[in-house]
Design an enzyme around this catalytic site. Structure first.
Site, PDB file in Angstrom:
ATOM      1  N   LYS A  44       1.462 -10.427  -8.089  1.00  0.00           N
ATOM      2  CA  LYS A  44       1.765  -9.091  -7.541  1.00  0.00           C
ATOM      3  C   LYS A  44       3.046  -9.084  -6.708  1.00  0.00           C
ATOM      4  CE  LYS A  44      -1.449  -7.831  -4.802  1.00  0.00           C
ATOM      5  NZ  LYS A  44      -2.623  -7.417  -4.014  1.00  0.00           N
ATOM      6  N   LYS A  45       3.197 -10.112  -5.854  1.00  0.00           N
ATOM      7  CA  LYS A  45       4.261 -10.082  -4.841  1.00  0.00           C
ATOM      8  C   LYS A  45       5.340 -11.138  -5.041  1.00  0.00           C
ATOM      9  CE  LYS A  45       1.011  -8.132  -1.501  1.00  0.00           C
ATOM     10  NZ  LYS A  45       0.231  -8.316  -0.289  1.00  0.00           N
TER      11      LYS A  45
HETATM   12  N1  C2G Z   1      -3.823  -2.450   6.071  1.00  0.00           N
HETATM   13  C1  C2G Z   1      -3.882  -1.449   7.032  1.00  0.00           C
HETATM   14  N2  C2G Z   1      -2.918  -1.376   8.010  1.00  0.00           N
HETATM   15  C2  C2G Z   1      -1.916  -2.275   8.039  1.00  0.00           C
HETATM   16  C3  C2G Z   1      -1.845  -3.297   7.077  1.00  0.00           C
HETATM   17  C4  C2G Z   1      -2.826  -3.362   6.083  1.00  0.00           C
HETATM   18  O1  C2G Z   1      -4.784  -0.592   7.034  1.00  0.00           O
HETATM   19  N3  C2G Z   1      -0.990  -2.153   8.998  1.00  0.00           N
HETATM   20  C5  C2G Z   1      -4.860  -2.485   5.022  1.00  0.00           C
HETATM   21  C6  C2G Z   1      -4.281  -2.284   3.614  1.00  0.00           C
HETATM   22  O2  C2G Z   1      -4.075  -0.917   3.373  1.00  0.00           O
HETATM   23  C7  C2G Z   1      -5.368  -2.878   2.755  1.00  0.00           C
HETATM   24  C8  C2G Z   1      -5.957  -3.984   3.653  1.00  0.00           C
HETATM   25  O3  C2G Z   1      -5.494  -3.724   4.978  1.00  0.00           O
HETATM   26  O4  C2G Z   1      -6.371  -1.920   2.479  1.00  0.00           O
HETATM   27  C9  C2G Z   1      -5.494  -5.349   3.205  1.00  0.00           C
HETATM   28  O5  C2G Z   1      -4.083  -5.348   3.185  1.00  0.00           O
HETATM   29  P1  C2G Z   1      -3.303  -6.358   2.276  1.00  0.00           P
HETATM   30  O6  C2G Z   1      -3.779  -7.712   2.544  1.00  0.00           O
HETATM   31  O7  C2G Z   1      -1.841  -6.081   2.393  1.00  0.00           O
HETATM   32  O8  C2G Z   1      -3.840  -5.934   0.854  1.00  0.00           O
HETATM   33  P2  C2G Z   1      -3.061  -5.895  -0.504  1.00  0.00           P
HETATM   34  O9  C2G Z   1      -2.250  -7.123  -0.673  1.00  0.00           O
HETATM   35  O10 C2G Z   1      -2.447  -4.565  -0.618  1.00  0.00           O
HETATM   36  O11 C2G Z   1      -4.257  -6.097  -1.530  1.00  0.00           O
HETATM   37  O12 C2G Z   1      -6.847  -4.788  -5.132  1.00  0.00           O
HETATM   38  C10 C2G Z   1      -5.944  -4.432  -4.177  1.00  0.00           C
HETATM   39  C11 C2G Z   1      -5.359  -5.562  -3.455  1.00  0.00           C
HETATM   40  O13 C2G Z   1      -6.217  -6.655  -3.360  1.00  0.00           O
HETATM   41  C12 C2G Z   1      -4.932  -5.062  -2.097  1.00  0.00           C
END
Ligand code: C2G
Length: 130
Positions: A44-45
């Site tokens: 993904k990243k």
């Molecule tokens: N999050 C949040 N506020 C932030 C940072 C993150 O509310 N300042 C939330 C994100 O929106 C997400 C959760 O924390 O719902 C986890 O964030 P990430 O680890 O960045 O998740 P991501 O890599 O987007 O993975 O299937 C979907 C993916 O697994 C999501």
């Protein structure tokens, strides 16, 4: 009894992660969390998380209001995971707004507001610049 499911990498665990998990838990009785695998994150990243998947799972699993964690191996398997765990509500941060509306035939889809001014990427940048 309502089951809530949410997904994320939760790398370099921070208060934004706590906030969304706490709010997700409040929407139901049981909270299940899909932790993105290291490989899924790489695809993904384009980089591996700082913390390994087992450590990320241990941290999230240690929270009082998280009932169960599993590894999310692919973004395409959302429907299977929701069905496997009989989830009533899917919670995602609003950075994913609209992306999972197609699941609304099997569960309620709820996007919660992200916590402003905190992100794993920013924390990594600050540490690297020291
Ligand atoms: N999050 C949040 N506020 C932030 C940072 C993150 O509310 N300042 C939330 C994100 O929106 C997400 C959760 O924390 O719902 C986890 O964030 P990430 O680890 O960045 O998740 P991501 O890599 O987007 O993975 O299937 C979907 C993916 O697994 C999501």
């Amino acid at each position: 009894m309502k089951t809530v499911i949410t997904f994320g990498t939760f790398d370099v665990f921070h208060v934004g992660h706590v906030n969304i998990l706490q709010r997700a838990a409040m929407l139901g009785d049981t909270l299940i969390v899909g932790i993105s695998t290291d490989e899924l994150n790489y695809s993904k990243k384009g980089r591996y998380p700082i913390y390994k998947q087992l450590d990320r799972m241990k941290i999230v699993n240690g929270l009082r209001y998280v009932n169960l964690c599993f590894f999310e191996e692919s973004l395409e398997l959302k429907r299977e995971y929701i069905e496997r765990y009989n989830a009533d509500i899917l919670v995602m941060g609003d950075d994913w707004a609209g992306k999972f509306d197609c699941m609304s035939d099997i569960c309620e889809v709820n996007y919660l507001e992200r916590t402003p001014s905190v992100s794993t990427t920013e924390i990594i940048e600050v540490i690297n610049s020291e």
